[in-house]
Write an enzyme that holds these catalytic residues in place. Structure first.
Site, short mmCIF file in Angstrom:
data_model
loop_
_atom_site.label_atom_id
_atom_site.label_comp_id
_atom_site.label_asym_id
_atom_site.label_seq_id
_atom_site.Cartn_x
_atom_site.Cartn_y
_atom_site.Cartn_z
N ASP A 223 -68.56 8.98 -38.78
CA ASP A 223 -67.46 8.05 -38.87
C ASP A 223 -67.86 7.06 -39.81
O ASP A 223 -68.98 6.21 -39.43
CB ASP A 223 -66.94 7.67 -37.74
CG ASP A 223 -65.92 6.62 -38.00
OD1 ASP A 223 -64.78 6.98 -38.46
OD2 ASP A 223 -66.04 5.40 -37.57
N TYR B 234 -67.11 -0.46 -45.01
CA TYR B 234 -68.58 -0.52 -44.46
C TYR B 234 -69.41 -0.53 -45.78
O TYR B 234 -70.56 -1.02 -45.47
CB TYR B 234 -68.69 0.72 -43.59
CG TYR B 234 -67.99 0.80 -42.31
CD1 TYR B 234 -67.01 0.03 -42.11
CD2 TYR B 234 -68.00 2.01 -41.53
CE1 TYR B 234 -66.28 0.16 -40.88
CE2 TYR B 234 -67.27 2.11 -40.57
CZ TYR B 234 -66.44 1.21 -40.25
OH TYR B 234 -65.61 1.26 -39.16
N LYS C 279 -62.35 5.88 -44.15
CA LYS C 279 -61.16 5.24 -43.93
C LYS C 279 -60.92 4.31 -45.25
O LYS C 279 -61.77 4.09 -45.89
CB LYS C 279 -61.46 4.01 -42.77
CG LYS C 279 -61.77 4.62 -41.56
CD LYS C 279 -61.80 3.50 -40.51
CE LYS C 279 -62.98 4.07 -39.33
NZ LYS C 279 -64.11 4.28 -39.51
N HIS D 181 -57.24 2.16 -42.57
CA HIS D 181 -58.22 1.43 -41.63
C HIS D 181 -57.28 0.29 -40.96
O HIS D 181 -57.73 0.09 -39.77
CB HIS D 181 -59.16 0.73 -42.46
CG HIS D 181 -60.54 0.22 -41.87
ND1 HIS D 181 -61.74 0.40 -42.62
CD2 HIS D 181 -60.56 -0.03 -40.64
CE1 HIS D 181 -62.51 -0.12 -41.61
NE2 HIS D 181 -62.12 -0.23 -40.48
#
Length: 291
Positions: free
Chosen positions: A42, A47, A72, A105
């Site tokens: 994931d 990120y 996401k 997200h």
């Protein structure tokens, strides 16, 4: 252990999370997890380590067809065309043609029309076969209701903060009633160790430690087992090989009903992460680089 999503797609119940994992350590963590036996990773555009996740997958030598990749869309890329392009950016960085699960997200509640348009793009990607399942993250019951009214595809997954100190029973109930899988981020309460009163965290909670001792397991393993027995998917994160292995070693014991209730009784009502309604473009907008 696998879970069947509401569209029939099968997903490994445990995935490695890479939130706040620096790019320079992400590749090793992902490769280590896959070598350990994980088959679910994931990540997220926000990120900024999707490229390294892709490299870790390739380095592991595990065939792409065996790995469930979840990522996401960040709020800065909400909107129909923008979200279609967000798929191209994420897939390009990951080095894949298709994604197994693509989710929004945050609900972006103050500009929910953009959220609807983004979800419509996910529906298009699903119809086109570019993604195998779609979902959301951090959506509360009111967000889910508004989404359902404006779209046709029920999310397969709603990824939310969930651990013994913050169990979110209302949203979990709505998820279950709607056929949406609850997926837990911070499933072992890692966020409790560095937010608020750090002297009290799930890792040093005496009740959790007592249950762990009874099974010869760690506090983290007990919390992950609790989530799995609730029917949740879990996304624990670590970069340490021994912790990555420990978090995956949760299939050889079972908690009793009394122990399950004891863990549920640790609820504090205190959210560790931000209130989803506080996430705005003004405060949290950030440019997601091209692939």
């Amino acid at each position: 252990m696998k879970i069947t999503l509401n569209n029939g797609v099968s997903m490994p119940a445990i995935g490695l999370g890479v939130y706040q994992t620096p790019p320079e350590t992400t590749t090793d963590a992902v490769a280590t997890a896959l070598e350990t036996g994980y088959r679910h990773i994931d990540t997220a555009a926000a990120y900024f380590n999707e490229r390294e996740v892709g490299e870790g997958i390739r380095r592991s030598g595990v065939d792409r067809s065996e790995i469930f990749i979840e990522t996401k869309v960040w709020i800065s890329d909400y909107g129909f065309d923008e979200t279609l392009h967000a798929f191209e950016k994420s897939a390009g960085k990951l080095g894949v043609d298709t994604l197994d699960l693509f989710i929004l997200h945050q609900p972006l509640s103050v500009e929910f029309d953009r959220t609807i348009a983004a979800y419509n793009a996910l529906e298009q990607l699903l119809a086109d076969g570019a993604v195998r399942a779609i979902g959301v993250s951090n959506f509360m019951p009111d967000h889910l209701a508004a989404l359902r009214e404006a779209t046709t595809t029920v999310p397969a997954v709603n990824q939310i903060e969930a651990h013994p100190y913050f169990t979110q029973p209302e949203v979990r109930k709505v998820n279950m009633e709607s056929g949406i899988l609850t997926q837990a981020w911070s499933p072992i309460g890692g966020i409790t160790s560095y937010r608020g009163d750090a002297t009290r965290s799930t890792f040093n909670d005496p009740d959790i430690l007592s249950i762990a001792e009874a099974h010869g397991k760690s506090a983290a393993q007990v919390m992950l087992r609790w989530q799995l027995q609730l029917g949740h998917s879990v996304i624990p994160k670590s970069v340490r090989p021994e912790r990555i292995a420990e978090n995956f070693d949760v299939f050889d014991f079972e908690l009793t009903g009394e122990q399950m209730n004891a863990l549920a009784g640790l609820e504090t009502g205190e959210r560790g992460g931000p209130d989803p309604d506080s996430i705005t473009l003004e405060a949290f907008g950030r440019e997601i680089p091209e692939a």
